[in-house]
Design an enzyme around this catalytic site. Structure first.
Site, PDB file in Angstrom:
ATOM      1  N   ASP A   5      -4.704   3.610  -1.810  1.00  0.00           N
ATOM      2  CA  ASP A   5      -5.761   3.948  -0.852  1.00  0.00           C
ATOM      3  C   ASP A   5      -6.292   5.342  -1.109  1.00  0.00           C
ATOM      4  OD1 ASP A   5      -5.963   1.633   0.902  1.00  0.00           O
ATOM      5  OD2 ASP A   5      -3.880   2.063   1.419  1.00  0.00           O
ATOM      6  N   MET A  11     -11.415  -6.069   5.544  1.00  0.00           N
ATOM      7  CA  MET A  11     -10.623  -5.097   6.308  1.00  0.00           C
ATOM      8  C   MET A  11     -10.303  -5.709   7.671  1.00  0.00           C
ATOM      9  SD  MET A  11     -10.099  -2.402   4.461  1.00  0.00           S
ATOM     10  CE  MET A  11      -9.186  -1.569   5.766  1.00  0.00           C
ATOM     11  N   HIS A  28      -1.314  -1.296  -4.238  1.00  0.00           N
ATOM     12  CA  HIS A  28      -2.562  -0.956  -3.542  1.00  0.00           C
ATOM     13  C   HIS A  28      -2.613   0.555  -3.305  1.00  0.00           C
ATOM     14  CE1 HIS A  28      -6.018  -2.008  -0.975  1.00  0.00           C
ATOM     15  NE2 HIS A  28      -5.568  -1.090  -0.132  1.00  0.00           N
ATOM     16  N   ASP A  31      -6.577  -6.539   4.303  1.00  0.00           N
ATOM     17  CA  ASP A  31      -5.953  -5.208   4.373  1.00  0.00           C
ATOM     18  C   ASP A  31      -5.977  -4.657   5.796  1.00  0.00           C
ATOM     19  OD1 ASP A  31      -5.050  -2.658   3.858  1.00  0.00           O
ATOM     20  OD2 ASP A  31      -6.769  -2.037   2.643  1.00  0.00           O
ATOM     21  N   GLY A  32      -4.773  -4.425   6.323  1.00  0.00           N
ATOM     22  CA  GLY A  32      -4.649  -3.756   7.607  1.00  0.00           C
ATOM     23  C   GLY A  32      -3.934  -4.579   8.653  1.00  0.00           C
ATOM     24  N   GLY A  33      -2.797  -4.083   9.083  1.00  0.00           N
ATOM     25  CA  GLY A  33      -2.079  -4.715  10.184  1.00  0.00           C
ATOM     26  C   GLY A  33      -1.422  -6.044   9.849  1.00  0.00           C
ATOM     27  N   PHE A  79      -6.351   4.753   8.244  1.00  0.00           N
ATOM     28  CA  PHE A  79      -4.942   5.004   8.555  1.00  0.00           C
ATOM     29  C   PHE A  79      -4.098   3.742   8.388  1.00  0.00           C
ATOM     30  CE2 PHE A  79      -7.691   7.741  11.017  1.00  0.00           C
ATOM     31  CZ  PHE A  79      -7.214   9.007  10.683  1.00  0.00           C
ATOM     32  N   GLY A  98       1.237  -2.059   4.189  1.00  0.00           N
ATOM     33  CA  GLY A  98       1.751  -0.712   4.026  1.00  0.00           C
ATOM     34  C   GLY A  98       2.949  -0.478   4.927  1.00  0.00           C
ATOM     35  N   SER A  99       2.663  -0.280   6.221  1.00  0.00           N
ATOM     36  CA  SER A  99       3.751   0.037   7.147  1.00  0.00           C
ATOM     37  C   SER A  99       4.763  -1.106   7.265  1.00  0.00           C
ATOM     38  CB  SER A  99       3.183   0.412   8.517  1.00  0.00           C
ATOM     39  OG  SER A  99       2.293  -0.572   8.967  1.00  0.00           O
ATOM     40  N   GLY A 137      -0.670   1.531   9.623  1.00  0.00           N
ATOM     41  CA  GLY A 137       0.029   1.294  10.885  1.00  0.00           C
ATOM     42  C   GLY A 137      -0.838   0.911  12.065  1.00  0.00           C
ATOM     43  N   HIS A 176      -8.394   1.094  -3.919  1.00  0.00           N
ATOM     44  CA  HIS A 176      -9.294   0.873  -2.778  1.00  0.00           C
ATOM     45  C   HIS A 176      -9.984   2.193  -2.455  1.00  0.00           C
ATOM     46  CE1 HIS A 176      -9.497  -0.269   1.809  1.00  0.00           C
ATOM     47  NE2 HIS A 176     -10.694  -0.157   1.264  1.00  0.00           N
ATOM     48  N   MET A 197     -12.095   4.410  -0.410  1.00  0.00           N
ATOM     49  CA  MET A 197     -12.724   4.638   0.901  1.00  0.00           C
ATOM     50  C   MET A 197     -13.390   6.000   0.834  1.00  0.00           C
ATOM     51  SD  MET A 197      -9.600   3.091   3.115  1.00  0.00           S
ATOM     52  CE  MET A 197      -8.512   3.240   1.710  1.00  0.00           C
ATOM     53  N   MET A 251      -8.896   8.106  -0.024  1.00  0.00           N
ATOM     54  CA  MET A 251      -9.725   8.496   1.135  1.00  0.00           C
ATOM     55  C   MET A 251     -10.229   9.920   0.952  1.00  0.00           C
ATOM     56  SD  MET A 251      -7.406   7.052   4.246  1.00  0.00           S
ATOM     57  CE  MET A 251      -6.591   5.457   4.162  1.00  0.00           C
ATOM     58  N   SER A 310       0.845  -1.196   0.000  1.00  0.00           N
ATOM     59  CA  SER A 310       0.000   0.000   0.000  1.00  0.00           C
ATOM     60  C   SER A 310       0.877   1.242   0.000  1.00  0.00           C
ATOM     61  CB  SER A 310      -0.884   0.008   1.247  1.00  0.00           C
ATOM     62  OG  SER A 310      -1.331   1.324   1.480  1.00  0.00           O
TER      63      SER A 310
HETATM   64  C1  DX5 Z   1      -6.244   1.438   5.767  1.00  0.00           C
HETATM   65  C2  DX5 Z   1      -5.820   1.187   4.344  1.00  0.00           C
HETATM   66  C3  DX5 Z   1      -4.716   0.225   4.236  1.00  0.00           C
HETATM   67  C4  DX5 Z   1      -3.443   0.668   4.900  1.00  0.00           C
HETATM   68  C5  DX5 Z   1      -2.760  -0.550   5.406  1.00  0.00           C
HETATM   69  O1  DX5 Z   1      -7.348   2.231   5.793  1.00  0.00           O
HETATM   70  O2  DX5 Z   1      -6.901   0.688   3.581  1.00  0.00           O
HETATM   71  O3  DX5 Z   1      -4.485  -0.184   2.898  1.00  0.00           O
HETATM   72  O4  DX5 Z   1      -2.578   1.368   4.070  1.00  0.00           O
HETATM   73  O5  DX5 Z   1      -1.669  -0.155   6.148  1.00  0.00           O
HETATM   74  P1  DX5 Z   1      -0.936  -1.138   7.164  1.00  0.00           P
HETATM   75  O6  DX5 Z   1      -0.447  -2.300   6.361  1.00  0.00           O
HETATM   76  O7  DX5 Z   1       0.128  -0.290   7.722  1.00  0.00           O
HETATM   77  O8  DX5 Z   1      -1.963  -1.567   8.186  1.00  0.00           O
HETATM   78 ZN    ZN Z   2      -6.436  -0.247   1.608  1.00  0.00          ZN
END
Ligand code: DX5
Ligand code: ZN
Length: 218
Positions: free
Chosen positions: A34, A136, A32, A174-176, A142, A196-197, A144, A65, A67, A36, A7
């Site tokens: 994002d 999700m 990916h 997606d996420g964490g 966000f 992402g992170s 991280g 993606h 959002m 928003m 991401s």
């Molecule tokens: C969150 C995003 C994710 C985000 C994931 O709202 O949709 O794609 O970038 O980031 P990490 O992998 O750091 O949780």
């Molecule tokens: Zn995403």
């Protein structure tokens, strides 16, 4: 096959091309993106013009993606900008079925994302039309954040639902997700993993991608 979708939310926005080349060379399969809007989620990121620029510099699958509220107003823009996959949130759609058809009509793969509290049964009457479902594993908005463990059971149930109906649909998570939990996520049935992170905040992002791939042996 398990695929990685880094991401760009955690990449360096002043050096996107550099960061994208890096993940491309490290073997990532998707990019990916994002999007928003500060309305559907409490954060603002990027729009279709950035996707259009990224299309010119990358051969990765552009995985957008959304959002955003009222996604129906922006499908065409993102498709024309070069999105290969467009994901909309079930929670943002009044007419989910129509929205999915709209994405496909634009020639993109269609996916629906479900927030952690959204049950799988919202997919009951649209699953056959989808190329991918995004589970999700954090509340969107966000990078991280910490992985929400109940997502694992949801992924398993979705994988059984897909199998029982004889479908071939990707499950994106997606996420964490990072090196420590990617194997658990894929063993439950997730096959396109967003990170992402775990990648861009790692001291060596190339190594992070290699380790994630090793952890699931792809
Ligand atoms: C969150 C995003 C994710 C985000 C994931 O709202 O949709 O794609 O970038 O980031 P990490 O992998 O750091 O949780
Ligand atoms: Zn995403």
């Amino acid at each position: 096959m398990i695929k990685l979708a880094p991401s760009i939310l955690s990449a360096d926005f002043a050096n996107l091309e550099r960061d994208i080349k890096m993940i491309e060379q490290a073997g990532a399969e998707l990019l990916h993106i994002d999007v928003m809007d500060g309305h559907f989620v409490p954060n603002i990121t990027i729009g279709a013009p950035v996707v259009k620029s990224l299309k010119k510099v990358s051969s990765l699958v552009l995985d957008v993606h959304l959002m955003i509220s009222a996604p129906e107003n922006y499908i065409k823009d993102f498709a024309e900008a070069g999105a290969d996959i467009i994901t909309v949130h079930a929670e943002a759609a009044t007419h989910l079925h129509r929205l999915i058809q709209m994405i496909k009509k634009e020639g993109c793969k269609a996916a629906v994302a479900l927030n952690p509290a959204t049950p799988l049964n919202v997919l009951d009457y649209v699953l056959e039309d989808l190329d991918m479902v995004l589970i999700m594993s954090v509340n969107p908005g966000f990078g991280g954040q910490k992985f929400i463990p109940s997502a694992l059971d949801k992924i398993k149930k979705l994988r059984s639902m897909i199998r029982e109906r004889g479908l071939h649909i990707d499950i994106q998570v997606d996420g964490g997700v990072g090196i420590d939990n990617i194997a658990e996520v894929t063993s439950c049935g997730g096959n396109i993993i967003v990170a992402g992170s775990a990648i861009f905040n790692a001291p060596d992002p190339t190594m992070a991608i290699k380790k994630m791939k090793e952890a699931v042996r792809v």
